[in-house]
Design a protein around this motif. Structure first.
Motif, PDB file in Angstrom:
ATOM      1  N   PRO A 116       0.470  -1.085  -0.148  1.00 22.21           N
ATOM      2  CA  PRO A 116       0.028  -0.130  -0.466  1.00 22.21           C
ATOM      3  C   PRO A 116       0.835   1.068  -0.136  1.00 22.21           C
ATOM      4  O   PRO A 116       2.355   0.838   0.055  1.00 22.21           O
ATOM      5  CB  PRO A 116      -0.995  -0.153   1.116  1.00 22.21           C
ATOM      6  CG  PRO A 116      -0.205  -0.571   1.922  1.00 22.21           C
ATOM      7  CD  PRO A 116       1.277  -1.585   1.351  1.00 22.21           C
ATOM      8  N   MET A 214      -1.261   1.906  -5.997  1.00 21.08           N
ATOM      9  CA  MET A 214      -1.650   0.671  -5.820  1.00 21.08           C
ATOM     10  C   MET A 214      -0.556  -0.006  -6.948  1.00 21.08           C
ATOM     11  O   MET A 214      -0.731   0.578  -8.228  1.00 21.08           O
ATOM     12  CB  MET A 214      -2.522  -0.455  -4.944  1.00 21.08           C
ATOM     13  CG  MET A 214      -2.911  -0.218  -5.725  1.00 21.08           C
ATOM     14  SD  MET A 214      -4.503  -2.021  -6.042  1.00 21.08           S
ATOM     15  CE  MET A 214      -5.737  -1.210  -5.331  1.00 21.08           C
TER      16      MET A 214
ATOM     17  N   PRO B 197      -8.417  -2.358 -10.428  1.00 18.36           N
ATOM     18  CA  PRO B 197      -8.017  -1.457  -9.670  1.00 18.36           C
ATOM     19  C   PRO B 197      -9.553   0.182 -10.301  1.00 18.36           C
ATOM     20  O   PRO B 197     -10.433   0.180  -9.500  1.00 18.36           O
ATOM     21  CB  PRO B 197      -7.178  -1.110  -9.604  1.00 18.36           C
ATOM     22  CG  PRO B 197      -6.779  -2.347 -10.396  1.00 18.36           C
ATOM     23  CD  PRO B 197      -7.163  -3.061 -11.061  1.00 18.36           C
ATOM     24  N   ALA B 201     -12.144   1.023  -8.036  1.00 20.40           N
ATOM     25  CA  ALA B 201     -12.652   2.062  -7.121  1.00 20.40           C
ATOM     26  C   ALA B 201     -13.622   3.301  -7.932  1.00 20.40           C
ATOM     27  O   ALA B 201     -14.219   3.665  -6.923  1.00 20.40           O
ATOM     28  CB  ALA B 201     -11.172   2.897  -7.168  1.00 20.40           C
ATOM     29  N   SER B 221      -9.228  -7.209  -6.283  1.00 19.21           N
ATOM     30  CA  SER B 221      -8.633  -5.788  -6.204  1.00 19.21           C
ATOM     31  C   SER B 221      -8.737  -5.262  -4.433  1.00 19.21           C
ATOM     32  O   SER B 221      -9.908  -4.546  -4.792  1.00 19.21           O
ATOM     33  CB  SER B 221      -8.935  -5.035  -6.825  1.00 19.21           C
ATOM     34  OG  SER B 221      -8.855  -3.755  -7.096  1.00 19.21           O
ATOM     35  N   PRO B 222      -7.863  -5.077  -4.242  1.00 21.61           N
ATOM     36  CA  PRO B 222      -8.061  -3.810  -2.966  1.00 21.61           C
ATOM     37  C   PRO B 222      -8.838  -2.672  -3.538  1.00 21.61           C
ATOM     38  O   PRO B 222      -8.608  -1.986  -2.064  1.00 21.61           O
ATOM     39  CB  PRO B 222      -6.449  -3.509  -2.106  1.00 21.61           C
ATOM     40  CG  PRO B 222      -5.230  -4.388  -3.732  1.00 21.61           C
ATOM     41  CD  PRO B 222      -6.191  -5.224  -3.973  1.00 21.61           C
ATOM     42  N   ALA B 223      -8.830  -2.001  -4.317  1.00 23.00           N
ATOM     43  CA  ALA B 223      -9.460  -0.478  -4.551  1.00 23.00           C
ATOM     44  C   ALA B 223      -9.791  -0.212  -3.907  1.00 23.00           C
ATOM     45  O   ALA B 223     -10.526   0.705  -3.075  1.00 23.00           O
ATOM     46  CB  ALA B 223      -9.531  -0.321  -6.099  1.00 23.00           C
ATOM     47  N   GLN B 226      -9.038   1.009  -0.302  1.00 18.29           N
ATOM     48  CA  GLN B 226      -8.671   1.777  -0.412  1.00 18.29           C
ATOM     49  C   GLN B 226     -10.153   2.960  -0.529  1.00 18.29           C
ATOM     50  O   GLN B 226      -9.896   4.239   0.365  1.00 18.29           O
ATOM     51  CB  GLN B 226      -7.958   1.622  -1.816  1.00 18.29           C
ATOM     52  CG  GLN B 226      -6.536   1.168  -1.196  1.00 18.29           C
ATOM     53  CD  GLN B 226      -5.778   1.933  -2.178  1.00 18.29           C
ATOM     54  OE1 GLN B 226      -5.870   1.439  -3.709  1.00 18.29           O
ATOM     55  NE2 GLN B 226      -4.171   2.292  -2.632  1.00 18.29           N
ATOM     56  N   PHE B 245      -4.373  -2.162   3.304  1.00 13.09           N
ATOM     57  CA  PHE B 245      -4.932  -1.857   2.384  1.00 13.09           C
ATOM     58  C   PHE B 245      -6.074  -0.711   3.517  1.00 13.09           C
ATOM     59  O   PHE B 245      -6.581   0.560   2.182  1.00 13.09           O
ATOM     60  CB  PHE B 245      -5.246  -1.749   1.476  1.00 13.09           C
ATOM     61  CG  PHE B 245      -4.642  -2.657  -0.022  1.00 13.09           C
ATOM     62  CD1 PHE B 245      -4.214  -1.915  -0.687  1.00 13.09           C
ATOM     63  CD2 PHE B 245      -4.285  -3.869   0.303  1.00 13.09           C
ATOM     64  CE1 PHE B 245      -2.738  -2.422  -1.840  1.00 13.09           C
ATOM     65  CE2 PHE B 245      -3.434  -4.156  -0.191  1.00 13.09           C
ATOM     66  CZ  PHE B 245      -2.332  -3.399  -1.321  1.00 13.09           C
TER      67      PHE B 245
END
Lengths: 308, 360
Positions: A116, A214, B197, B201, B221-223, B226, B245
């Motif tokens: 991150p 990212m 992502p 997002a 995805s970790p978007a 975030q 994240f």
């Protein structure tokens, strides 16, 4: 919708439009010099990974942004050597550049997966940024957004008002004439291609530093191709490119927003709209021969060798 | 077209590597091959399968030798990759994505001595087993947590493709949510990708702009996490632990753990006890796990979540206990009954409380 929601939506549209705008502006300058570089997607990916890696390793945003621009430029240099010096076919070389970019960025990016990073900082002017609705939109953006607007004005001025811009256009319109007058055609095309690469690198970095801070494989996800279509859609004009980028960005975000409200528009249909719009614009301008001649650089995609 | 060209080139290289590696391997070791649809670096679905492969290699290091091929497109190319693995002496091959179903069966016919295992599919043969995880059980737990944590009563749900696995996840989540918070609604946005992502997002922001204060996702995805962190709301992760994240936003993730299954199946081949069967493990089997809760989650919420988790593990409840209605108000299943596996695997409707389009 309350003013706050409208402002939030506008901020999201800015996020969707900026990478398209940066990359398209770069490609516009490249194409104005008569060079068709289809490697936008690859250059954006390399810019995204280089920007993220540099920002993470040094902890400096500026280093990240500069690294992204140089990485995009390095990719463009490969293209320039192959297509301008060695006279390889520009279309094939550009496609190859994208394929290289996809693979190389994935390889280089391996150590940075799942790491991150805080978002690229946004401007905060006490008082002004707190203004309702317009406050954050005008006074709360990050460096790259302001840069993208500066580039629109700068490129417009350069192409329309400056002598150097006139020379660049001359090279794109008729390389033989430009050569006959004594301009270094290949050198000018090199510079235009490198500038395009730098802008594409910045567009990629906007994704990996600001939109989603990212690195993920293939994270540009086709936006490079939309940027390419955008240049044609905007008929090689910087201000129209700005409008087009916000239109395409707004469509991309708008379809997700409408879905959340329960409207059922097939998302596949909206995904293809930018390309449909481009084809429509192409068809419209093709009906008028003078307009094409005025807009499309006449030597676009043609190799040039001084001895011919 | 371009994408397939890239992938074809990648496959050619991968196939060449496998072929080159083959002669060097010890003859007495069981060679186990894995075929992934995405890059192992997706930090989500394919990544978790590769974690399982590495665990298998570690656990049975002196008896097995594992290889993997990543980024394999679902379709004709997959058949070539799988056949290549079978030809180069692999005794057990895991094909880990739904779209590898028909290619796996075709290759299995040509190589009757090789054992195949296909994830998330439903077609079996003498030498083809199937396995999957009850991901929806995890969603029953997080749905209840969402019900406790939402103030606005609007939950945003970022979804990939309208396949039964995703639809049943949305329904399990919503049923559980509405038990805790009857007036809540789930807003679904389809992004038509497992991994983009930027788009994820944007979808997250669109949902937050519409008042969602808890997000759930069925993309990798970790978007979205975030985006939730940036806007100060809560979110649940998917496939692997995504807490780094969004340390404040991330409540828990539904994690797929394949380690135990891969080790067991390889051991079964070594012991000559392998059979073609169907495994569908849930929270009880350890195939589906919830990553550690956010430390700020209130104690009573943790207790409730653990209670639901334990009841699912003990089979006291299921994710789809009746009575509940579909979105048109028609009763799907009466009180006292629950959906069977076949009904879950073919789910193509939304339950009451879901807002959003369900593409057919």
């Amino acid at each position: 919708m309350s003013p706050d929601v409208i402002a939030a939506v506008m901020m999201s549209v800015v996020a969707a439009a900026t990478p398209l705008l940066l990359a398209a502006l770069g490609e516009l300058v490249t194409e104005k010099a008569g060079v068709l570089n289809l490697g936008v997607e690859g250059m954006m990916l390399i810019g995204a990974v280089a920007g993220f890696a540099a920002a993470m390793l040094t902890g400096s945003w500026i280093v990240g942004i500069v690294a992204a621009a140089f990485a995009g430029m390095a990719m463009a240099l490969i293209f320039a050597v192959l297509a301008l010096t060695l006279l390889a076919n520009q279309v094939a070389t550009g496609l190859a550049l994208t394929i290289i970019g996809v693979g190389l960025s994935a390889l280089v990016g391996r150590p940075f997966i799942g790491v991150p990073l805080p978002r690229l900082p946004q401007l905060y002017v006490p008082g002004l940024t707190d203004l309702p609705v317009v406050g954050r939109l005008i006074f709360g953006q990050d460096l790259l957004v302001y840069l993208s607007f500066a580039l629109v004005v700068g490129i417009w001025w350069f192409l329309e008002k400056s002598r150097a811009g006139l020379v660049l256009r001359a090279v794109g319109e008729s390389h033989d004439s430009a050569h006959a007058i004594g301009y270094p055609v290949i050198g000018i095309r090199y510079l235009a291609t490198l500038f395009g690469g730098a802008c594409c690198g910045l567009g990629g970095a906007y994704l990996s530093l600001a939109v989603t801070p990212m690195w993920a494989e293939n994270m540009v996800a086709g936006r490079g191709w939309i940027a390419l279509a955008l240049v044609v859609f905007a008929t090689w004009k910087p201000v129209r490119t700005l409008a087009g980028a916000y239109l395409f960005g707004g469509l991309a975000f708008g379809q997700l927003f409408l879905q959340g409200l329960g409207f059922s528009i097939p998302s596949q249909f909206l995904s293809m709209l930018p390309y449909v719009a481009t084809i429509v614009v192409l068809t419209l301008i093709s009906r008028d021969a003078t307009r094409i001649r005025l807009n499309t650089p006449a030597c676009l995609g043609k190799s040039y060798h001084p001895d011919h | 077209m371009l994408k397939s060209t890239i992938k074809a080139a990648a496959i050619a290289v991968a196939a060449a590597l496998i072929a080159a590696a083959a002669p060097a391997s010890a003859a007495d070791k069981l060679k186990v091959g894995f075929v992934y649809v995405g890059p192992v670096g997706d930090l989500g679905y394919s990544y978790q399968h590769d974690v399982g492969r590495i665990a298998l290699q570690k656990a049975l290091n002196d008896k097995v030798e594992t290889t993997f091929v990543e980024n394999v497109p679902e379709g004709a190319d997959a058949e070539r990759v799988i056949a290549q693995l079978a030809q180069s002496g692999h005794g057990l091959i895991f094909t880990t994505s739904f779209g590898f179903m028909n290619p796996t069966l075709k290759v299995a016919q040509r190589f009757p001595k090789v054992k195949f295992e296909h994830a998330t599919g439903y077609k079996r043969a003498n030498n083809v087993a199937t396995y999957s995880a009850r991901f929806h059980e995890g969603r029953t737990v997080i749905g209840a947590i969402a019900g406790k944590m939402t103030k606005s009563g609007i939950i945003g749900y970022i979804a990939s493709f309208p396949i039964p696995e995703v639809v049943s996840g949305i329904n399990a989540f919503t049923l559980s949510l509405k038990k805790v918070r009857p007036d809540a609604q789930v807003r679904v946005v389809w992004v038509n990708s497992w991994y983009d992502p930027g788009k994820e997002a944007a979808a997250a922001k669109a949902l937050i702009d519409q008042g969602a204060d808890v997000l759930s996702q069925h993309t990798d995805s970790p978007a979205p996490i975030q985006a939730a962190e940036e806007r100060g709301i809560y979110a649940f992760g998917q496939s692997s632990d995504m807490s780094k994240f969004g340390p404040k936003a991330h409540l828990t993730s539904i994690v797929d753990i394949w380690d135990g299954y891969y080790i067991n199946r390889a051991q079964a081949v070594l012991d000559n006890k392998w059979k073609s069967e169907d495994t569908w493990g849930g929270l009880d089997s350890g195939m589906v796990v919830l990553s550690p809760y956010n430390p700020n989650l209130p104690k009573d919420v943790v207790a409730m979540a653990d209670q639901i988790k334990n009841d699912l593990i003990a089979h006291k409840i299921t994710s789809f206990d009746g009575p509940f209605k579909n979105r048109d108000g028609k009763e799907v299943i009466p009180a006292g009954q629950h959906l069977n596996d076949q009904q879950i695997l073919t789910m193509n409707y939304f339950v009451e409380g879901v807002q959003g389009d369900l593409p057919k």
